[in-house]
Design a protein around this motif. Sequence first.
Motif, PDB file in Angstrom:
ATOM      1  N   LEU A 201       2.894 -17.669  -4.457  1.00  0.00           N
ATOM      2  CA  LEU A 201       1.835 -18.410  -3.800  1.00  0.00           C
ATOM      3  C   LEU A 201       1.918 -18.246  -2.273  1.00  0.00           C
ATOM      4  N   GLU A 202       3.140 -18.295  -1.733  1.00  0.00           N
ATOM      5  CA  GLU A 202       3.334 -18.113  -0.291  1.00  0.00           C
ATOM      6  C   GLU A 202       2.934 -16.702   0.148  1.00  0.00           C
ATOM      7  N   VAL A 203       3.278 -15.714  -0.640  1.00  0.00           N
ATOM      8  CA  VAL A 203       2.904 -14.341  -0.315  1.00  0.00           C
ATOM      9  C   VAL A 203       1.378 -14.185  -0.361  1.00  0.00           C
ATOM     10  N   GLY A 204       0.761 -14.766  -1.373  1.00  0.00           N
ATOM     11  CA  GLY A 204      -0.706 -14.699  -1.497  1.00  0.00           C
ATOM     12  C   GLY A 204      -1.397 -15.386  -0.334  1.00  0.00           C
ATOM     13  N   ILE A 205      -0.910 -16.555   0.053  1.00  0.00           N
ATOM     14  CA  ILE A 205      -1.497 -17.263   1.184  1.00  0.00           C
ATOM     15  C   ILE A 205      -1.282 -16.476   2.470  1.00  0.00           C
ATOM     16  N   GLY A 206      -0.115 -15.910   2.654  1.00  0.00           N
ATOM     17  CA  GLY A 206       0.175 -15.114   3.846  1.00  0.00           C
ATOM     18  C   GLY A 206      -0.701 -13.885   3.937  1.00  0.00           C
ATOM     19  N   LEU A 207      -0.871 -13.172   2.813  1.00  0.00           N
ATOM     20  CA  LEU A 207      -1.727 -11.985   2.804  1.00  0.00           C
ATOM     21  C   LEU A 207      -3.199 -12.331   3.074  1.00  0.00           C
ATOM     22  N   SER A 208      -3.657 -13.412   2.457  1.00  0.00           N
ATOM     23  CA  SER A 208      -5.058 -13.794   2.697  1.00  0.00           C
ATOM     24  C   SER A 208      -5.261 -14.207   4.147  1.00  0.00           C
ATOM     25  N   PHE A 209      -4.281 -14.853   4.776  1.00  0.00           N
ATOM     26  CA  PHE A 209      -4.377 -15.212   6.183  1.00  0.00           C
ATOM     27  C   PHE A 209      -4.398 -13.963   7.064  1.00  0.00           C
ATOM     28  N   ILE A 210      -3.567 -12.987   6.745  1.00  0.00           N
ATOM     29  CA  ILE A 210      -3.543 -11.732   7.508  1.00  0.00           C
ATOM     30  C   ILE A 210      -4.877 -10.997   7.366  1.00  0.00           C
TER      31      ILE A 210
END
Length: 143
Positions: free
Chosen positions: A7-16
Amino acid sequence: MQISDSLEVGIGLSFIFFLASLVLASIHEMLETVLKVRGKYLFTGITELLDDPKIFRSGENVAETIYQHPFLRGLMRGDVTQRSVRNNLPAYLPTRNFVLAIIDQTAQGKLAHESSKGTAPALASPIQRLRLLAEGIQNQQVR
């Protein structure tokens, strides 16, 4: 723990991706503003919409004749028939001004071809005069 890491990786990628798209959209808007291509695209689009790239009257096409009207000419500097002014065409034309310019140019007979028979009697109502003058326009799209 496996789900929270994903979930953290997904949120980080979507933010980037969001930030990258925001930066690239800003760069694109700056380039559009500096190069002033929106006005050229609008003029080309109107020419294609009216289906009249052909020159028919004193070196002007229908789009140039419409752009000559004071309602639209006030939105730009110079004369649209000059190639140097094509870099300063407006990026947006208010709908009301565009329609009134077309109607007025038609009423003045500027959109009719010289060989057309689009004349209107003086006793006709304004709508009837406009319809009769519009019959003189050879281009079916404009009529």
